[in-house]
Design an enzyme around this catalytic site. Sequence first.
Site, PDB file in Angstrom:
ATOM      1  N   GLY A  66       2.769  -1.282   4.356  1.00  0.00           N
ATOM      2  CA  GLY A  66       2.765   0.146   4.044  1.00  0.00           C
ATOM      3  C   GLY A  66       4.168   0.629   3.750  1.00  0.00           C
ATOM      4  N   HIS A 125      -9.497   0.875   5.427  1.00  0.00           N
ATOM      5  CA  HIS A 125      -8.180   1.087   6.046  1.00  0.00           C
ATOM      6  C   HIS A 125      -8.356   2.044   7.234  1.00  0.00           C
ATOM      7  CE1 HIS A 125      -4.055   2.337   6.671  1.00  0.00           C
ATOM      8  NE2 HIS A 125      -3.682   1.284   5.977  1.00  0.00           N
ATOM      9  N   ASN A 148       0.861  -1.189   0.000  1.00  0.00           N
ATOM     10  CA  ASN A 148       0.000   0.000   0.000  1.00  0.00           C
ATOM     11  C   ASN A 148       0.895   1.235   0.000  1.00  0.00           C
ATOM     12  OD1 ASN A 148      -1.831   2.024   0.530  1.00  0.00           O
ATOM     13  ND2 ASN A 148      -2.274   1.373   2.645  1.00  0.00           N
ATOM     14  N   LYS A 166       0.047   4.237  -0.181  1.00  0.00           N
ATOM     15  CA  LYS A 166      -0.627   5.391   0.478  1.00  0.00           C
ATOM     16  C   LYS A 166      -0.460   6.651  -0.377  1.00  0.00           C
ATOM     17  CE  LYS A 166       0.216   3.275   4.931  1.00  0.00           C
ATOM     18  NZ  LYS A 166       0.120   3.429   6.368  1.00  0.00           N
ATOM     19  N   GLU A 192      -6.732   4.446   8.299  1.00  0.00           N
ATOM     20  CA  GLU A 192      -6.546   5.878   8.016  1.00  0.00           C
ATOM     21  C   GLU A 192      -7.799   6.467   7.384  1.00  0.00           C
ATOM     22  OE1 GLU A 192      -2.885   5.368   5.843  1.00  0.00           O
ATOM     23  OE2 GLU A 192      -1.922   4.757   7.714  1.00  0.00           O
ATOM     24  N   GLY A 231       2.474   1.885  10.835  1.00  0.00           N
ATOM     25  CA  GLY A 231       3.405   3.001  10.678  1.00  0.00           C
ATOM     26  C   GLY A 231       4.172   3.357  11.940  1.00  0.00           C
ATOM     27  N   SER A 269       3.519  -2.491  10.356  1.00  0.00           N
ATOM     28  CA  SER A 269       4.970  -2.496  10.538  1.00  0.00           C
ATOM     29  C   SER A 269       5.623  -3.828  10.152  1.00  0.00           C
ATOM     30  CB  SER A 269       5.336  -2.102  11.974  1.00  0.00           C
ATOM     31  OG  SER A 269       4.911  -0.776  12.229  1.00  0.00           O
ATOM     32  N   GLU A 328      -5.293  -5.284  10.761  1.00  0.00           N
ATOM     33  CA  GLU A 328      -4.272  -4.254  10.936  1.00  0.00           C
ATOM     34  C   GLU A 328      -4.516  -3.520  12.256  1.00  0.00           C
ATOM     35  OE1 GLU A 328      -2.412  -2.992   7.003  1.00  0.00           O
ATOM     36  OE2 GLU A 328      -4.213  -1.795   7.236  1.00  0.00           O
TER      37      GLU A 328
HETATM   38  C1  PEP Z   1      -0.786  -0.032   6.189  1.00  0.00           C
HETATM   39  O1  PEP Z   1      -0.922   1.156   6.067  1.00  0.00           O
HETATM   40  O2  PEP Z   1      -1.625  -0.785   5.710  1.00  0.00           O
HETATM   41  C2  PEP Z   1       0.384  -0.511   6.923  1.00  0.00           C
HETATM   42  C3  PEP Z   1       0.337  -1.725   7.366  1.00  0.00           C
HETATM   43  O3  PEP Z   1       1.429   0.362   7.106  1.00  0.00           O
HETATM   44  P1  PEP Z   1       2.876   0.011   7.722  1.00  0.00           P
HETATM   45  O4  PEP Z   1       3.337  -1.260   7.077  1.00  0.00           O
HETATM   46  O5  PEP Z   1       3.720   1.188   7.369  1.00  0.00           O
HETATM   47  O6  PEP Z   1       2.686  -0.160   9.195  1.00  0.00           O
END
Ligand code: PEP
Length: 254
Positions: free
Chosen positions: A232, A94, A9, A11, A96, A172, A211, A166
Site C-alpha cells: 500500500g 481488501h 495498491n 488506494k 478496507e 497501514g 506495512s 493481509e
Molecule cells: C494494503 O492496503 O493492501 C496494504 C498492505 O497497505 P500498507 O502496505 O500501507 O500496509
Amino acid sequence: MRKKLVAGNWKSNGLLADARSLAQALADGSWSQAVDVAVFPPYVHLAATQAILESSPVILGAQDISPFWVGAFTGEINGAMLADLGCHYVLVGHSERRSLCGDDDDALSRKIERTLSSGLAPILCVGETLEEREGGRARDVVLGQLDSVWKRMDHAAGPQLTIAYEPVWAIGTGHSASPGEAEEVHRWIRTWLVGQMAAAGEATRILYGGSVNGGNAAELFRCQNIDGALVGGASLKIEDFLEIYRHAANSRNK
Ligand code: PEP
C-alpha cells in the site's frame, strides 16, 4: 515454480498528475523477467495509467469491481469496463472494503464471479484483526474467509486465484507481521489450497501485505510460502516500491 508478484495498491490517493508521474516512473523502471509487477490505481486514473504503461511489463489491476453486470447500476464500474481498460487483476475483499464499504461474503463471491466471467484474475485478500489474532482465532478467520468464497465459486476457476494474506493489524500501521508470523499463516493457506486443488494449490501465489517496505521485504521474501507482496503506502513512493521489487528479484522463486 511460483513466480513472485509485487503489486502496488494506490488506494484512494493522488490526483491525475500524481498517477501520471508515478506511472511514468514505473514505465522507466527496469524489470526482471523473473518477477511480475502490477499496480492498482484508483478507477478514475486507470485509463491514464494504462496509456503510459501500455508497452511496459507493468500489469494493470483494479482495486474493486461491481458485483453487478452491465446496465442500470448507477455509480458501478463493471468487469467489462475494467477488461476494456486493460486491467488484468482485480483486488477482491481488501480489508478496507470489508470493514468500510460493507463487502460481505455474498458480495465478495459475486465480485469473484464477475471478475472471472470478465476474463480477469482475482486477488482475494484475507486476514484477521488484532482482536481475532489475540483471541487465537487467526487460523479459523483466514481459512473461514477462503471457505466462504470457495463454496460459492466455480472450482474449475480455482487456479486463476491469487491470495493476499493481509493481517488487518499490519495494514497501514508500520507494524508488519514478522516473517515467522506471516509464513505460519501462509502455510495454513498453502495447506488449504492444496486440499482444494492439489497441484494447482501448490502453484497458487500467496502474497503478503501489511506495512511491507524496503527494510522488511527481503526477509519476508525468503519465506517458503511468501510469493510476493501487496504494497500500500510504499507503492506511492517510487524508490520504496522499486526497492521492494529489487528484493523480490534477488530472492529465489520457490
Ligand atoms: C494494503 O492496503 O493492501 C496494504 C498492505 O497497505 P500498507 O502496505 O500501507 O500496509
